[in-house]
Structures are given as structure tokens and as C-alpha cells.
Design a protein around this motif. Structure first.
Motif, short mmCIF file in Angstrom:
data_model
loop_
_atom_site.label_atom_id
_atom_site.label_comp_id
_atom_site.label_asym_id
_atom_site.label_seq_id
_atom_site.Cartn_x
_atom_site.Cartn_y
_atom_site.Cartn_z
N LEU A 134 -28.15 19.46 -34.57
CA LEU A 134 -29.32 18.74 -35.04
C LEU A 134 -29.70 17.64 -34.06
O LEU A 134 -30.87 17.48 -33.69
CB LEU A 134 -29.04 18.14 -36.43
N LEU A 135 -28.68 16.90 -33.62
CA LEU A 135 -28.95 15.76 -32.74
C LEU A 135 -29.54 16.24 -31.41
O LEU A 135 -30.55 15.73 -30.92
CB LEU A 135 -27.64 15.00 -32.50
N GLY A 188 -24.29 12.18 -23.73
CA GLY A 188 -23.02 11.83 -23.08
C GLY A 188 -22.02 11.28 -24.09
O GLY A 188 -20.84 11.67 -24.09
N SER A 189 -22.51 10.38 -24.96
CA SER A 189 -21.60 9.81 -25.97
C SER A 189 -21.07 10.91 -26.89
O SER A 189 -19.90 10.93 -27.26
CB SER A 189 -22.35 8.75 -26.76
N LEU A 190 -21.96 11.84 -27.21
CA LEU A 190 -21.56 12.98 -28.04
C LEU A 190 -20.50 13.82 -27.31
O LEU A 190 -19.51 14.26 -27.90
CB LEU A 190 -22.81 13.82 -28.31
N HIS A 191 -20.72 14.00 -26.00
CA HIS A 191 -19.78 14.74 -25.16
C HIS A 191 -18.37 14.14 -25.29
O HIS A 191 -17.39 14.84 -25.49
CB HIS A 191 -20.27 14.67 -23.70
N ALA A 192 -18.31 12.80 -25.18
CA ALA A 192 -17.00 12.13 -25.25
C ALA A 192 -16.31 12.45 -26.57
O ALA A 192 -15.10 12.69 -26.61
CB ALA A 192 -17.18 10.63 -25.10
N HIS A 193 -17.08 12.47 -27.69
CA HIS A 193 -16.47 12.70 -28.99
C HIS A 193 -16.16 14.16 -29.25
O HIS A 193 -15.35 14.48 -30.11
CB HIS A 193 -17.37 12.14 -30.11
#
Lengths: 294, 309
Positions: B158-159, B215-220
Motif C-alpha cells: 500500500l505504502l 529506504g526506511s521501509l527497506h531497513a525494517h
């Protein structure tokens, strides 16, 4: 005094190789308007070829090391020339003057060739035997004799290219094409042929730089990548397509690396270079000696 | 017509998501594959967004990395809630890209490309030198809240879909028309009184914001990050997705991302052969399909319809 002299000598020697590498890149850009990200692969191939063939030669014929070196050097140049011809006619010829298309193509080639080198030569670093032993001292700074010789050859090659571009008919054609392709074609210059020559000369410069660096460092298939980012910084500072700019930029970057690298650390030297470029861009977006892009 | 197109894209993305979940089921590996594809699609669309004003922004890799590092720090060091960690990644990318753009967007074409390349490499070098950011080994243990675990893939979809849609809507708006005009001829745009550098800056900031959140999503999603994940190869691969899918519209970038992400997963662990095949795929597509798969498909269709007529 001894330290400064040592650092200056160091700068001259690193700079000579940087200049050769960046000259090829800037020449290719000037003529083809293509930034060849696979430029470093010519450099790496030349160094790898020398590292692989030289021990064979020494074992078989037993000539002095420098004889072997020059024979292998010639062999390496020939290999690079063959690769250059293939890459030009299969790929680059279709993407002349197409910045984004040629970028993707050359990055694809960068990955492809690095993988092929890893496959053929394996990732283990190789060392080339010393050409000459002994040291000389210049102004109180000590320098290995072989480094002096290599530095001399690099300067000679730079001078040779400079003469070629400024004094010969081919050089005039190269400059004309870089300046204005259509006007050059109207004068009867064959653009495609000249851009091929430009590509081959530029790639040849990378190969010479690679051959010269071979005895000085450990050689691995990713050797060219470090040089590539520095060469980009050099040609931004010097101005894309500018030959005097590449020479000036090469020595400037070598000075930063030599001095900042001694007093701080090599990765801080790279960061310092980048800061230098940012300052440069604020003052002169078109580089020291470059023309504004139109 | 504009909103109708947007509607089509939303429906298409939703259908793709539903189809993907329905067909591939919910085993962990495929879920991860889908999430990676979504992240790569945002990268590709973000890079393409800057291509609309005619600039190749290799700095995309740097902003992706900043988002990832910021998100990781928020979660592991500051204990901030997950949505804030995502937002922080995007905000940092906005701040840094504004400063970067103000200096570098005075240049264009090859100069901008090379300076953004150098920027990405230098930022990566800085990560390796800063002890607080984990140096060469990076940051580990970046987990989203446990309650979100079953929803992570849907959330990612979704994001990422939302970010892509946002960029698509910008492209279709009047702003997007100015972008195209700059790409065609920036001098003309300048003469009608539009500040080209300012518009390019807006473009850079929007793209960087999206990429920063991704990118932040990638980290998580990966739970582990290291400087090596954010080299210049990130935007290079993104450019390959665009070229292989076709650069005429957003869907090309998404399709290219899907194909190459799956290909990269199949090649993983093959050592040097991985490089050979991936590089080979890029080179081959540049030589055989210069307009990408979508462009090639369209040409094929046209060929057929002409044959019938």
C-alpha cells in the motif's frame, strides 16, 4: 623538507596515472558525448593480463624482468584493443550522443565484464614482480627506481596524447568533432570514423594506465572501480571534454590524496575531494577549463 | 481523463497485489519477494521522476540509504514508533536533497550525473567511517512492531503503491507538464519566466522524499543494513528496471522492477555468474529492445495490426 618532497614525489606519481585514466575518459566524452562507465574495465584488463602473462614469460624465457614487462604490456594493449573494437561496434556505436542510453549500456558492460574477469581470473589479488630494484633520492625524498620509470612513461604518454590532439590532422578532427559535430561533418570529417578513433585512443589510455599501475599494486578484478570515481571527480573539476583540464584536475586530486591521505586517512581524502568539487561547482559549474554545456 | 487514468492505475496496482497474494500464497519467501519488488519499483519510479526534467540522479542511491539509516536509528537507538521512523526517513531525504540540489542543480546533464554519482559514493564512505552508524558492518536488529508482522507485506504494498501514485499524479498535473517542457527545452521554459532550477529542485525533493520513505521501509524489511547496500549500483539497477520495462510510462518501471527483482533472486548465490547474467541482461536489452519490454510489445502490436489492415 624531506617529508614535503616525499609527498610531492608521491603526488606526481599517483597523479601521472590518474591523468592518463581521466584523459581517456574525457576524450571519449568529448568526441562521443558518452560517459563510459566501463572505462575502468579496460584499465583492469590491461593490469590483469600483465599479472597473468608475466610469470609465464619469466618462467619460459628467463629474460630480465623489464623485458618481460614490455612484451606483456604489448600483449595487454592488444587484448584491450580487441575488446575495444568489439564493444564499440556491438554497443557504443548505437548510443553515440545518447547520455542516458550509453550510461545504462556502459554500466551493464561494467557488471558483465567484472563478472567475466572474476570468472576467468578469480578474485584473488595478484602481484606483478618488480621491474627494477633500487632507489633514487630526489630533493631528499626517496623513490623506487621503477616508480620513477613508470612515472616517466606516464608523463611521456600524456605528452604524446597532447601532441596528437594539438598537432596532427587526426587531432584536429577530434577537436572539431568535440566542438561541433555538424560543422565538422560539413567540413568533410567522417564523424563515425573519428568517434571510433577517439574511443580507441581513449580506451588505449586507460589500458596504458592499467599496465603502468600493474607493478605498483595488488591487482584484482575490481581494481578499476576506485579509479573510476576519482576520474569522475577529476573530469568534473577539469571540465568535461577538456584535455588540459583533465591534466590539471588529475594532479590536483593526486595532491589532495597525497597530502590529506598522509595527514588524515585515505577515505577522508576522498571525502575532502568531494567537498572540493562542491566548492568548485558553486564557483564554476563548468569546471576549471571547461565550456558551459549547451 | 486525467483522474480516469489515475483510477486505472490504482485498480491495476490493487489487482496486481490481490492477484499476487492470491496466486503466490502467503509463504514467507514469496512475501519477501513481493516486498522487494515493491521497494525496487519505488526506486525506479523515483529515478524516472527526475528523468522527467532530463536529469539522471544517481543520488537516488544516497537518499535511499539516508532513509534506511534514519529509519534504523529511529527504531533501534531512539525507540520511536514505526510510522515516525518511516516519516523521519522521508524528512531527512527532503532536508539533505534540498541542500544538495541548491548547489548541484546549477549544473545539468553529464555534470549533474557525475556529481550525483560522487555524492552517493561519498555518503557511503561516510557511513563506513562513523562508528555510531555501525561503521562497515552497519546496523542490525531493525524490526517493525511485532503486531504488524502478518500485515507487513500488505502495508509495504500500500505504502509503495501510494508513493508511486503520488509521483504519477504529479507527472500528470501541470507541474508534470513543466517538467516535460524543461526536458524538451529548458531555455524556452526560462523565457516564460519560470525558474528552471527551482522546478528541478521541487522535482528532486519529491523524488527524494519517496525514495527516503522506501529506504526506511527497506531497513525494517531486511532488518539489517550496511553501507554496501547503498552504493551507486542501487540507482544503476533502478535505471535498468526502467529501461528494461520501458521508460514511456510509470508501469514500465514497475514491470521492469518486478522482472529484474525476480531474476536477481534466481541468480543469487551464483557468485561471479550473477554479475555476468545481470550485466548481460542489461546489455542485451539495450541492444535488442531499446524501448524496453512495453515499447517492444507496443511495436509488436502495431506490426500485427498493420499486417491485418
Amino acid at each position: 623538507m624531506g617529508l614535503i618532497a616525499q609527498l610531492l614525489v608521491n603526488m606526481l606519481q599517483i597523479g601521472a596515472v590518474y591523468v592518463l585514466f581521466a584523459l581517456g575518459l574525457t576524450l571519449v566524452f568529448g568526441v562521443m558525448k558518452v560517459i563510459n562507465f566501463a572505462h575502468g574495465q579496460f584499465f583492469t584488463l590491461a593490469a590483469l593480463m600483465i599479472a597473468v602473462t608475466m610469470p609465464e614469460f619469466t618462467e619460459r624465457f628467463g629474460f630480465p624482468a623489464w623485458v618481460d614487462y614490455f612484451v606483456c604490456f604489448a600483449l595487454a594493449l592488444l587484448t584491450v584493443a580487441i575488446l575495444g573494437v568489439v564493444l564499440y561496434f556491438v554497443g557504443f556505436e548505437r548510443y553515440l550522443r545518447d547520455l542516458i542510453g550509453s550510461f545504462i549500456l556502459s554500466v551493464g558492460l561494467l557488471l558483465l565484464l567484472e563478472g567475466v574477469y572474476l570468472w576467468i581470473f578469480t578474485g584473488a589479488p595478484r602481484v606483478v614482480p618488480k621491474l627494477l630494484t633500487g632507489q633514487v633520492s630526489i630533493l631528499g625524498g626517496a623513490l623506487e627506481t621503477q616508480r620513477l620509470v613508470i612515472c616517466g612513461i606516464a608523463l611521456a604518454a600524456t605528452f604524446g596524447l597532447y601532441q596528437l590532439v594539438n598537432r596532427t590532422k587526426l587531432g584536429r578532427a577530434l577537436r572539431a568533432v568535440a566542438e561541433d559535430r555538424e560543422a565538422a561533418m560539413l567540413q568533410g570529417i567522417r564523424y563515425r570514423r573519428i568517434s571510433f578513433y577517439g574511443f580507441m585512443i581513449g580506451s588505449g589510455m586507460a589500458a596504458i594506465a592499467g599496465g603502468l599501475i600493474a607493478p605498483l599494486t595488488a591487482i584484482s578484478p575490481s581494481l578499476g572501480n576506485d579509479y573510476l570515481s576519482k576520474a569522475f571527480i577529476i573530469i568534473i573539476i577539469g571540465g568535461l571534454g577538456s584535455i588540459p583540464g583533465a591534466i590539471l584536475g588529475g594532479f590536483l586530486i593526486a595532491a589532495v590524496e597525497s597530502f590529506a591521505g598522509y595527514f588524515l586517512d585515505s577515505s577522508y581524502a576522498t571525502i575532502a575531494m568531494f567537498m572540493l568539487v562542491m566548492v568548485f561547482l558553486l564557483v564554476r559549474p563548468q569546471g576549471i577549463l571547461g565550456h558551459a554545456e549547451r | 481523463m486525467r483522474s480516469a487514468r489515475a483510477g486505472q492505475i490504482v485498480v491495476a496496482l490493487a489487482a496486481a497485489a490481490v492477484l499476487a497474494f492470491a496466486v503466490l500464497g502467503d509463504d514467507e519467501y514469496t512475501q519477501h519477494l513481493l516486498m522487494w519488488t515493491a521497494l525496487n519499483a519505488v526506486l525506479a519510479v523515483g529515478l524516472r521522476f527526475m528523468l522527467l526534467v532530463g536529469e539522471t540522479n544517481i543520488g537516488t542511491g544516497a537518499f535511499y540509504g539516508m532513509g534506511a539509516y534514519m529509519g534504523a536509528i529511529c527504531t533501534t537507538k531512539w525507540g520511536l514508533p514505526f510510522p515516525l521512523a518511516l516519516l523521519a526517513g522521508g524528512l531527512l531525504a527532503i532536508v539533505v536533497s534540498t541542500g544538495f540540489g541548491l548547489v548541484t542543480l546549477r549544473t545539468k546533464g553529464p555534470y549533474f550525473m557525475l556529481i550525483s554519482f560522487a555524492f552517493t559514493e561519498v555518503v557511503r564512505l561516510i557511513y563506513t567511517r562513523v562508528e555510531w552508524l555501525g561503521g562497515n558492518s552497519g546496523i542490525i536488529g531493525i524490526f517493525p512492531p511485532q503486531a504488524l508482522d502478518p500485515w507487513m507485506s500488505v502495508l509495504t504494498f500500500l505504502l509503495c503503491g501510494g508513493l508511486i501514485l503520488m509521483m504519477y499524479l504529479c507527472e500528470q498535473s501541470n507541474l508534470g507538464r513543466v517538467f516535460r517542457a524543461i526536458q524538451n527545452n529548458d531555455a524556452v521554459v526560462e523565457t516564460v519566466g519560470i525558474d528552471v532550477v527551482q522546478i528541478k529542485l521541487v522535482c528532486l525533493v519529491i523524488a527524494s522524499f519517496s525514495v527516503g520513505i522506501a529506504g526506511s521501509l527497506h531497513a525494517h524489511i531486511y532488518n539489517v543494513i550496511s553501507p554496501g547496500d547503498f552504493s551507486y549500483l542501487v540507482p544503476v539497477f533502478a535505471l535498468a528496471y526502467i529501461k528494461i520495462g520501458g521508460d514511456a510510462n510509470v508501469m514500465g518501471a514497475v514491470i521492469g522492477a518486478a522482472i529484474l527483482t525476480v531474476l536477481a533472486q534466481m541468480l543469487q548465490g551464483m557468485g561471479s555468474l550473477e554479475h555476468v547474467l545481470f550485466g548481460g541482461a542489461i546489455v542485451a536489452s539495450m541492444l535488442v529492445l531499446p524501448d524496453g519490454l512495453l515499447g517492444g510489445g507496443r511495436r509488436l502490436l502495431r506490426l500485427f495490426s498493420r499486417g491485418r489492415a
